[in-house]
Scaffold this motif. Structure first.
Motif, PDB file in Angstrom:
ATOM      1  N   PHE A 163     -29.221 -52.922 -58.249  1.00 40.42           N
ATOM      2  CA  PHE A 163     -27.782 -53.052 -58.479  1.00 40.42           C
ATOM      3  C   PHE A 163     -27.067 -53.558 -57.232  1.00 40.42           C
ATOM      4  CE2 PHE A 163     -23.415 -51.422 -58.570  1.00 40.42           C
ATOM      5  CZ  PHE A 163     -22.979 -51.931 -59.789  1.00 40.42           C
ATOM      6  N   CYS A 164     -27.227 -52.854 -56.117  1.00 39.03           N
ATOM      7  CA  CYS A 164     -26.534 -53.262 -54.896  1.00 39.03           C
ATOM      8  C   CYS A 164     -27.124 -52.548 -53.694  1.00 39.03           C
ATOM      9  CB  CYS A 164     -25.032 -52.948 -55.007  1.00 39.03           C
ATOM     10  SG  CYS A 164     -24.072 -53.401 -53.551  1.00 39.03           S
ATOM     11  N   ALA A 165     -27.405 -53.324 -52.645  1.00 41.39           N
ATOM     12  CA  ALA A 165     -27.973 -52.760 -51.415  1.00 41.39           C
ATOM     13  C   ALA A 165     -26.903 -52.313 -50.432  1.00 41.39           C
ATOM     14  CB  ALA A 165     -28.882 -53.792 -50.749  1.00 41.39           C
ATOM     15  N   GLY A 166     -25.642 -52.347 -50.847  1.00 40.32           N
ATOM     16  CA  GLY A 166     -24.563 -51.910 -49.969  1.00 40.32           C
ATOM     17  C   GLY A 166     -23.945 -53.052 -49.200  1.00 40.32           C
ATOM     18  N   LEU A 167     -23.313 -52.743 -48.081  1.00 37.25           N
ATOM     19  CA  LEU A 167     -22.675 -53.776 -47.268  1.00 37.25           C
ATOM     20  C   LEU A 167     -23.721 -54.722 -46.701  1.00 37.25           C
ATOM     21  CD1 LEU A 167     -19.928 -51.879 -45.229  1.00 37.25           C
ATOM     22  CD2 LEU A 167     -19.702 -53.111 -47.379  1.00 37.25           C
ATOM     23  N   ASP A 168     -23.377 -55.999 -46.697  1.00 41.06           N
ATOM     24  CA  ASP A 168     -24.272 -57.015 -46.159  1.00 41.06           C
ATOM     25  C   ASP A 168     -24.022 -57.120 -44.657  1.00 41.06           C
ATOM     26  OD1 ASP A 168     -26.086 -59.003 -45.940  1.00 41.06           O
ATOM     27  OD2 ASP A 168     -25.004 -60.480 -47.151  1.00 41.06           O
ATOM     28  N   LEU A 169     -24.472 -56.097 -43.925  1.00 38.46           N
ATOM     29  CA  LEU A 169     -24.228 -56.039 -42.485  1.00 38.46           C
ATOM     30  C   LEU A 169     -24.937 -57.183 -41.765  1.00 38.46           C
ATOM     31  CD1 LEU A 169     -24.621 -52.190 -41.893  1.00 38.46           C
ATOM     32  CD2 LEU A 169     -22.505 -53.496 -42.132  1.00 38.46           C
ATOM     33  N   GLY A 170     -24.227 -57.795 -40.843  1.00 41.87           N
ATOM     34  CA  GLY A 170     -24.806 -58.887 -40.083  1.00 41.87           C
ATOM     35  C   GLY A 170     -24.590 -60.250 -40.690  1.00 41.87           C
ATOM     36  N   SER A 171     -23.973 -60.295 -41.889  1.00 34.75           N
ATOM     37  CA  SER A 171     -23.700 -61.599 -42.496  1.00 34.75           C
ATOM     38  C   SER A 171     -22.529 -62.268 -41.784  1.00 34.75           C
ATOM     39  CB  SER A 171     -23.371 -61.420 -43.987  1.00 34.75           C
ATOM     40  OG  SER A 171     -22.171 -60.665 -44.143  1.00 34.75           O
ATOM     41  N   PRO A 172     -22.394 -63.589 -41.901  1.00 34.27           N
ATOM     42  CA  PRO A 172     -21.276 -64.279 -41.253  1.00 34.27           C
ATOM     43  C   PRO A 172     -19.929 -63.706 -41.724  1.00 34.27           C
ATOM     44  CG  PRO A 172     -22.893 -65.860 -42.026  1.00 34.27           C
ATOM     45  CD  PRO A 172     -23.315 -64.522 -42.562  1.00 34.27           C
ATOM     46  N   GLY A 173     -19.082 -63.369 -40.785  1.00 36.18           N
ATOM     47  CA  GLY A 173     -17.779 -62.823 -41.133  1.00 36.18           C
ATOM     48  C   GLY A 173     -17.773 -61.329 -41.344  1.00 36.18           C
ATOM     49  N   ASP A 174     -18.923 -60.671 -41.210  1.00 34.92           N
ATOM     50  CA  ASP A 174     -18.981 -59.217 -41.382  1.00 34.92           C
ATOM     51  C   ASP A 174     -18.152 -58.549 -40.278  1.00 34.92           C
ATOM     52  OD1 ASP A 174     -19.717 -56.522 -41.687  1.00 34.92           O
ATOM     53  OD2 ASP A 174     -21.450 -56.823 -40.385  1.00 34.92           O
ATOM     54  N   PRO A 175     -17.088 -57.819 -40.634  1.00 37.29           N
ATOM     55  CA  PRO A 175     -16.218 -57.245 -39.612  1.00 37.29           C
ATOM     56  C   PRO A 175     -16.797 -56.006 -38.934  1.00 37.29           C
ATOM     57  CG  PRO A 175     -15.436 -56.603 -41.772  1.00 37.29           C
ATOM     58  CD  PRO A 175     -16.594 -57.545 -41.993  1.00 37.29           C
ATOM     59  N   VAL A 176     -17.815 -55.397 -39.539  1.00 34.55           N
ATOM     60  CA  VAL A 176     -18.351 -54.149 -39.000  1.00 34.55           C
ATOM     61  C   VAL A 176     -19.217 -54.414 -37.774  1.00 34.55           C
ATOM     62  CG1 VAL A 176     -19.765 -52.126 -39.479  1.00 34.55           C
ATOM     63  CG2 VAL A 176     -18.256 -53.045 -41.255  1.00 34.55           C
ATOM     64  N   THR A 177     -20.178 -55.326 -37.926  1.00 34.79           N
ATOM     65  CA  THR A 177     -21.099 -55.582 -36.808  1.00 34.79           C
ATOM     66  C   THR A 177     -20.592 -56.649 -35.855  1.00 34.79           C
ATOM     67  OG1 THR A 177     -22.316 -57.125 -38.220  1.00 34.79           O
ATOM     68  CG2 THR A 177     -23.108 -54.865 -38.122  1.00 34.79           C
ATOM     69  N   ALA A 178     -19.857 -57.637 -36.395  1.00 33.85           N
ATOM     70  CA  ALA A 178     -19.349 -58.702 -35.526  1.00 33.85           C
ATOM     71  C   ALA A 178     -18.117 -58.229 -34.772  1.00 33.85           C
ATOM     72  CB  ALA A 178     -19.028 -59.937 -36.358  1.00 33.85           C
ATOM     73  N   GLY A 179     -17.137 -57.775 -35.528  1.00 35.54           N
ATOM     74  CA  GLY A 179     -15.909 -57.296 -34.908  1.00 35.54           C
ATOM     75  C   GLY A 179     -15.125 -58.433 -34.292  1.00 35.54           C
ATOM     76  N   PRO A 180     -13.818 -58.274 -34.135  1.00 35.31           N
ATOM     77  CA  PRO A 180     -13.008 -59.320 -33.536  1.00 35.31           C
ATOM     78  C   PRO A 180     -13.304 -59.451 -32.039  1.00 35.31           C
ATOM     79  CG  PRO A 180     -11.678 -57.357 -33.963  1.00 35.31           C
ATOM     80  CD  PRO A 180     -13.033 -57.094 -34.529  1.00 35.31           C
ATOM     81  N   SER A 181     -13.437 -60.685 -31.572  1.00 38.96           N
ATOM     82  CA  SER A 181     -13.739 -60.914 -30.155  1.00 38.96           C
ATOM     83  C   SER A 181     -12.434 -60.963 -29.360  1.00 38.96           C
ATOM     84  CB  SER A 181     -14.512 -62.221 -30.002  1.00 38.96           C
ATOM     85  OG  SER A 181     -13.796 -63.283 -30.585  1.00 38.96           O
ATOM     86  N   LEU A 182     -11.843 -59.808 -29.188  1.00 33.13           N
ATOM     87  CA  LEU A 182     -10.572 -59.705 -28.469  1.00 33.13           C
ATOM     88  C   LEU A 182     -10.759 -58.820 -27.249  1.00 33.13           C
ATOM     89  CD1 LEU A 182      -8.220 -59.183 -31.552  1.00 33.13           C
ATOM     90  CD2 LEU A 182      -8.566 -61.303 -30.277  1.00 33.13           C
ATOM     91  N   ALA A 183     -10.141 -59.206 -26.159  1.00 29.25           N
ATOM     92  CA  ALA A 183     -10.271 -58.440 -24.924  1.00 29.25           C
ATOM     93  C   ALA A 183      -9.520 -57.115 -24.999  1.00 29.25           C
ATOM     94  CB  ALA A 183      -9.762 -59.275 -23.741  1.00 29.25           C
ATOM     95  N   ASP A 184      -8.433 -57.094 -25.745  1.00 28.78           N
ATOM     96  CA  ASP A 184      -7.609 -55.890 -25.857  1.00 28.78           C
ATOM     97  C   ASP A 184      -8.230 -54.943 -26.890  1.00 28.78           C
ATOM     98  OD1 ASP A 184      -5.727 -53.929 -26.242  1.00 28.78           O
ATOM     99  OD2 ASP A 184      -4.030 -55.296 -26.385  1.00 28.78           O
ATOM    100  N   PRO A 185      -8.710 -53.757 -26.485  1.00 31.13           N
ATOM    101  CA  PRO A 185      -9.329 -52.821 -27.443  1.00 31.13           C
ATOM    102  C   PRO A 185      -8.393 -52.434 -28.580  1.00 31.13           C
ATOM    103  CG  PRO A 185      -9.750 -52.131 -25.186  1.00 31.13           C
ATOM    104  CD  PRO A 185      -8.752 -53.241 -25.107  1.00 31.13           C
ATOM    105  N   ALA A 186      -7.095 -52.325 -28.282  1.00 32.81           N
ATOM    106  CA  ALA A 186      -6.145 -51.962 -29.338  1.00 32.81           C
ATOM    107  C   ALA A 186      -6.057 -53.061 -30.392  1.00 32.81           C
ATOM    108  CB  ALA A 186      -4.770 -51.697 -28.731  1.00 32.81           C
ATOM    109  N   ALA A 187      -6.013 -54.316 -29.940  1.00 32.48           N
ATOM    110  CA  ALA A 187      -5.964 -55.434 -30.878  1.00 32.48           C
ATOM    111  C   ALA A 187      -7.251 -55.516 -31.689  1.00 32.48           C
ATOM    112  CB  ALA A 187      -5.730 -56.742 -30.114  1.00 32.48           C
ATOM    113  N   ALA A 188      -8.399 -55.260 -31.040  1.00 31.12           N
ATOM    114  CA  ALA A 188      -9.675 -55.273 -31.742  1.00 31.12           C
ATOM    115  C   ALA A 188      -9.718 -54.172 -32.803  1.00 31.12           C
ATOM    116  CB  ALA A 188     -10.823 -55.095 -30.753  1.00 31.12           C
ATOM    117  N   ALA A 189      -9.221 -52.980 -32.449  1.00 30.09           N
ATOM    118  CA  ALA A 189      -9.203 -51.863 -33.391  1.00 30.09           C
ATOM    119  C   ALA A 189      -8.301 -52.162 -34.583  1.00 30.09           C
ATOM    120  CB  ALA A 189      -8.748 -50.586 -32.684  1.00 30.09           C
TER     121      ALA A 189
END
Length: 289
Positions: A78-104
């Motif tokens: 049915f479903c293996a869950g989140l496709d971690l590591g895929s292009p655009g995945d916000p969990v593992t990639a995360g925003p590349s921002l220097a400011d931790p608050a902006a990244a959060a």
């Protein structure tokens, strides 16, 4: 909701999706099937899926010829869950921002958008029946928790894997499962990350019916959805709306809400037709949306 022909929603559904397939398997039934359709990736949920699920649900919500929806999946699981590591995945990639608050804040916004994508299943006014086979992992459990009726085949297994991945499940399982299976069962699943069988899922109320095979599951769920689609659409949509609203308020508030709802909706042509059909011992023919 427009009356008459299907119009723009039907045309837009035909334009296709990249992670889903949407079809009306039986032209004589007002039932549409939304199928997770990335079998090579075990139907893992990536950014495209989170964009397409709410679009499909919104279109079916508006589509007059859709009175019930089946949510299924292609391939062995049915479903293996989140496709971690895929292009655009916000969990593992995360925003590349220097400011931790902006990244959060960027990650928070991405999580809220994924939550909204699954909530769209719940908010679709047409009842959604989940047909689960094989493995249903993490985000897959959160998908089915947003459905109205959940069925599975005997080979199905369910697991909330997030705790083992050092993640707090954040797409609705921790909010919806306690209301479906009770707090104790939800805590057991979420804190241990253990895998449960189809029969244990039925015993705790996660699914309401278990079928012996995938073939029987597909036929059984199609029958359930067709039976729902043949009832008064106003009564079905109203029942779903009241159930969801009553889940989150007191009994007294729920009673007041349904009284207000029926004061507006009770005197429908469908009620008159239902009474007439009962007296004439025939099947009612309800109005089109």
């Amino acid at each position: 909701m427009a009356a008459g022909g299907d119009g723009p929603p039907e045309a837009e559904l035909r334009r296709g999706f990249t992670t889903l397939s949407v079809a009306r398997p039986d032209p004589s039934a007002a039932v549409y099937e939304v199928r997770l359709d990335r079998p090579a990736q075990l139907n893992g949920l990536g950014p495209d899926a989170f964009a397409e699920i709410p679009r499909a649900m919104a279109l079916l919500d508006r589509l007059p010829s859709a009175r019930a929806v089946v949510l299924s999946a292609a391939g062995p699981h049915f479903c293996a869950g989140l496709d971690l590591g895929s292009p655009g995945d916000p969990v593992t990639a995360g925003p590349s921002l220097a400011d931790p608050a902006a990244a959060a804040e960027g990650l928070r916004r991405a999580i809220l958008e994924m939550q909204a994508a699954l909530t769209a299943i719940e908010r679709c006014r047409k009842p959604v029946v989940a047909a689960v086979h094989g493995a249903c992992v993490g985000g897959g459990v959160e998908v089915v928790a947003a459905c109205d009726i959940r069925c599975c085949s005997k080979d199905a297994t369910f697991v909330l894997k997030e705790v083992d991945m050092a993640i707090v499940a954040d797409l609705g399982a921790l909010q919806r499962l306690p209301r479906i299976v009770g707090y104790g069962n939800a805590a057991d699943l979420a804190l241990t990350g253990r895998r449960i069988t189809a029969m244990e899922a039925k015993e705790m109320g996660l699914v309401s019916r278990v079928f012996d095979s995938k073939q029987e599951l597909d036929a059984g769920v199609a029958k359930i959805a067709k039976e729902i689609s043949e009832k008064s659409a106003w009564a079905v949509m109203g029942t779903k709306a009241i159930l969801l609203r009553s889940r989150d308020i007191t009994v007294e508030q729920g009673l007041e809400h349904v009284a207000t709802w029926n004061a507006a909706m009770l005197r429908s042509n469908d009620l008159e037709e239902a009474i007439k059909a009962f007296l004439e011992k025939r099947k009612p023919v309800f109005s089109k949306l």
